[in-house]
Scaffold this motif. Sequence first.
Motif, PDB file in Angstrom:
ATOM      1  N   TYR A 134       0.847  -1.206   0.000  1.00 11.84           N
ATOM      2  CA  TYR A 134       0.000   0.000   0.000  1.00 11.84           C
ATOM      3  C   TYR A 134       0.879   1.252   0.000  1.00 11.84           C
ATOM      4  O   TYR A 134       0.652   2.203  -0.755  1.00 11.84           O
ATOM      5  N   GLN A 135       1.890   1.245   0.846  1.00 16.65           N
ATOM      6  CA  GLN A 135       2.807   2.389   0.903  1.00 16.65           C
ATOM      7  C   GLN A 135       3.583   2.537  -0.404  1.00 16.65           C
ATOM      8  O   GLN A 135       3.835   3.660  -0.862  1.00 16.65           O
ATOM      9  N   ALA A 136       3.934   1.404  -1.027  1.00 18.95           N
ATOM     10  CA  ALA A 136       4.659   1.463  -2.307  1.00 18.95           C
ATOM     11  C   ALA A 136       3.804   2.162  -3.359  1.00 18.95           C
ATOM     12  O   ALA A 136       4.302   3.015  -4.112  1.00 18.95           O
ATOM     13  N   MET A 137       2.520   1.817  -3.413  1.00 16.93           N
ATOM     14  CA  MET A 137       1.613   2.491  -4.357  1.00 16.93           C
ATOM     15  C   MET A 137       1.639   4.000  -4.116  1.00 16.93           C
ATOM     16  O   MET A 137       1.747   4.800  -5.058  1.00 16.93           O
ATOM     17  N   TRP A 138       1.592   4.394  -2.853  1.00 20.92           N
ATOM     18  CA  TRP A 138       1.541   5.825  -2.528  1.00 20.92           C
ATOM     19  C   TRP A 138       2.875   6.528  -2.753  1.00 20.92           C
ATOM     20  O   TRP A 138       2.906   7.728  -3.028  1.00 20.92           O
ATOM     21  N   HIS A 139       3.985   5.786  -2.622  1.00 17.75           N
ATOM     22  CA  HIS A 139       5.273   6.395  -2.971  1.00 17.75           C
ATOM     23  C   HIS A 139       5.291   6.778  -4.445  1.00 17.75           C
ATOM     24  O   HIS A 139       5.966   7.747  -4.837  1.00 17.75           O
ATOM     25  N   GLY A 140       4.556   6.039  -5.275  1.00 12.79           N
ATOM     26  CA  GLY A 140       4.415   6.430  -6.678  1.00 12.79           C
ATOM     27  C   GLY A 140       3.419   7.560  -6.857  1.00 12.79           C
ATOM     28  O   GLY A 140       3.718   8.571  -7.508  1.00 12.79           O
ATOM     29  N   ILE A 141       2.236   7.415  -6.262  1.00  9.29           N
ATOM     30  CA  ILE A 141       1.168   8.408  -6.472  1.00  9.29           C
ATOM     31  C   ILE A 141       1.625   9.804  -6.056  1.00  9.29           C
ATOM     32  O   ILE A 141       1.335  10.797  -6.735  1.00  9.29           O
ATOM     33  N   ARG A 142       2.341   9.882  -4.957  1.00  8.73           N
ATOM     34  CA  ARG A 142       2.694  11.215  -4.418  1.00  8.73           C
ATOM     35  C   ARG A 142       3.561  12.023  -5.371  1.00  8.73           C
ATOM     36  O   ARG A 142       3.634  13.251  -5.261  1.00  8.73           O
ATOM     37  N   LEU A 143       4.207  11.366  -6.333  1.00  6.97           N
ATOM     38  CA  LEU A 143       5.066  12.081  -7.285  1.00  6.97           C
ATOM     39  C   LEU A 143       4.305  12.561  -8.509  1.00  6.97           C
ATOM     40  O   LEU A 143       4.860  13.291  -9.352  1.00  6.97           O
ATOM     41  N   VAL A 144       3.054  12.156  -8.643  1.00  6.57           N
ATOM     42  CA  VAL A 144       2.290  12.497  -9.848  1.00  6.57           C
ATOM     43  C   VAL A 144       1.955  13.986  -9.854  1.00  6.57           C
ATOM     44  O   VAL A 144       1.374  14.505  -8.899  1.00  6.57           O
ATOM     45  N   ARG A 145       2.347  14.647 -10.911  1.00  4.96           N
ATOM     46  CA  ARG A 145       1.998  16.047 -11.171  1.00  4.96           C
ATOM     47  C   ARG A 145       2.463  16.389 -12.578  1.00  4.96           C
ATOM     48  O   ARG A 145       3.341  15.712 -13.131  1.00  4.96           O
ATOM     49  N   ALA A 146       1.879  17.411 -13.177  1.00  4.37           N
ATOM     50  CA  ALA A 146       2.326  17.834 -14.509  1.00  4.37           C
ATOM     51  C   ALA A 146       3.805  18.168 -14.451  1.00  4.37           C
ATOM     52  O   ALA A 146       4.263  18.845 -13.523  1.00  4.37           O
ATOM     53  N   GLY A 147       4.571  17.641 -15.409  1.00  2.00           N
ATOM     54  CA  GLY A 147       6.003  17.899 -15.464  1.00  2.00           C
ATOM     55  C   GLY A 147       6.859  16.793 -14.879  1.00  2.00           C
ATOM     56  O   GLY A 147       8.054  16.723 -15.167  1.00  2.00           O
ATOM     57  N   ALA A 148       6.247  15.930 -14.048  1.00  2.00           N
ATOM     58  CA  ALA A 148       7.008  14.811 -13.475  1.00  2.00           C
ATOM     59  C   ALA A 148       7.297  13.775 -14.565  1.00  2.00           C
ATOM     60  O   ALA A 148       6.610  13.721 -15.589  1.00  2.00           O
ATOM     61  N   LEU A 149       8.335  12.957 -14.342  1.00  2.00           N
ATOM     62  CA  LEU A 149       8.695  11.917 -15.304  1.00  2.00           C
ATOM     63  C   LEU A 149       8.193  10.559 -14.825  1.00  2.00           C
ATOM     64  O   LEU A 149       8.287  10.225 -13.635  1.00  2.00           O
ATOM     65  N   LEU A 150       7.669   9.783 -15.781  1.00  2.00           N
ATOM     66  CA  LEU A 150       7.108   8.472 -15.425  1.00  2.00           C
ATOM     67  C   LEU A 150       8.157   7.564 -14.787  1.00  2.00           C
ATOM     68  O   LEU A 150       7.853   6.805 -13.865  1.00  2.00           O
ATOM     69  N   GLY A 151       9.405   7.635 -15.265  1.00  2.00           N
ATOM     70  CA  GLY A 151      10.463   6.797 -14.706  1.00  2.00           C
ATOM     71  C   GLY A 151      10.731   7.076 -13.234  1.00  2.00           C
ATOM     72  O   GLY A 151      11.126   6.181 -12.481  1.00  2.00           O
ATOM     73  N   ASP A 152      10.498   8.313 -12.821  1.00  2.00           N
ATOM     74  CA  ASP A 152      10.696   8.656 -11.407  1.00  2.00           C
ATOM     75  C   ASP A 152       9.688   7.936 -10.528  1.00  2.00           C
ATOM     76  O   ASP A 152       9.983   7.582  -9.375  1.00  2.00           O
ATOM     77  N   ILE A 153       8.490   7.740 -11.068  1.00  3.56           N
ATOM     78  CA  ILE A 153       7.437   7.073 -10.302  1.00  3.56           C
ATOM     79  C   ILE A 153       7.787   5.595 -10.109  1.00  3.56           C
ATOM     80  O   ILE A 153       7.762   5.074  -8.992  1.00  3.56           O
ATOM     81  N   GLY A 154       8.147   4.933 -11.203  1.00  2.18           N
ATOM     82  CA  GLY A 154       8.540   3.528 -11.102  1.00  2.18           C
ATOM     83  C   GLY A 154       9.744   3.336 -10.198  1.00  2.18           C
ATOM     84  O   GLY A 154       9.799   2.397  -9.385  1.00  2.18           O
ATOM     85  N   HIS A 155      10.690   4.256 -10.326  1.00  2.00           N
ATOM     86  CA  HIS A 155      11.906   4.178  -9.505  1.00  2.00           C
ATOM     87  C   HIS A 155      11.572   4.277  -8.018  1.00  2.00           C
ATOM     88  O   HIS A 155      12.105   3.518  -7.196  1.00  2.00           O
TER      89      HIS A 155
END
Length: 270
Positions: A134-155
Motif C-alpha cells: 500500500y505504501q509502495a503504491m503511494w510512494h508512486g502516487i505522491r510524485l504524480v503532477r504535470a512535469g514529473a517523469l514516469l520513470g521517477d514514479i517507477g523508480h
Amino acid sequence: MSISLKSSEDIENMRIAGRLAAELLDYITPFVQPGITTGELDKLCHDYMVDVQHSIPAPLNYAPAGHAPYPRSICTSVNQQICHGVPGDKQLKNGDIVNIDVTVIKNGWHGDTSRMFYVGNVAPHARRLCEITYQAMWHGIRLVRAGALLGDIGHAIQKFAEAQGYSVVREFCGHGIGRNFHEEPQVLHYGRAGTGIKLESGMVFTIEPMINAGRRDIRQLSDGWTIVTKDRSLSAQWEHTVSVTDDGFEILTVSAGTPPPPAFVHGKPD
Ligand code: MF3
Ligand code: CO
Ligand code: CO
C-alpha cells in the motif's frame, strides 16, 4: 498511438466510474470471510454492478491479444497469486490474504481499483507485505503532477519495495485508462530516475504495484489467466486510478471506505 488527454468533462465522468469501482469494493468487504468462495464473491460483485450500479463489469469477456476471453467479472488473487486470479470454487480460509481487483464501466468510462483483504486472523509477515505494498503504491502516487517523469514514479516504488526486502513484478504494469480499459502509457512499477515521458495535466492512469515477499519471477496457471509467484511466496497489490493535475494528482477511485493515504503523503487531500 498516443496518450489521450481528458477534458474536465471527461474527468467528471471518470470520477463517477472510479467512485463506483471503489464503492463496489466497499460493498464486498464484509463478505470477505473464511468459508466464502471466490466464485461467490464474483457473483455478488457482478449482481451489484449490473443490478444496483447499472455499471458494466469490464473484465467479463475481456480478451486482449493472446488471451482467451476472461470468464468472470472481477479478479480474486489469493496468497501466492499475483494478479488476474479467476474466481471459482476455492474457499477462503483463515489467514489468507486476497486482492480483489474491480473495473466498472459507466457511461463508457472505466474505473479500476483493487485492495488487499485479510481473511480472519492474518500472520504479521503477511500483513506487513500488504501494508508495504500500500505504501509502495503511494510512494508512486505522491510524485504524480504535470512535469514529473514516469520513470521517477517507477523508480520510487521499486526503491521503497526493495529496501523493505521485497521484489517488484515486472511483467504487469499500471496503464492509461479512460474510454478503454488499457490505454497508453504503460506505468512501470520499477525504473530509472530521470527517464520516461513527461506527465501532462489531463492524463489518467492507474498505479498498481504487485510486490512479492520472495523473488519476482512469475508463472501462469493453466487457466490461461491466473499469475502466481514462481517460488510460491506471498504477493500483494493495491490499485488506484489517478488523474494528473497542474499541482499534483487526484485519486478518482474514491469512496467512503477508501483507506487514507499514509502519513508520509503531503499531497492535497481528495
Ligand atoms: N483490473 C486489471 C488491471 O488492473 C486487469 C484485469 S484484466 C482481466 O489492469 F481480464 F483479468 F480482468
Ligand atoms: Co485493476
Ligand atoms: Co489496472
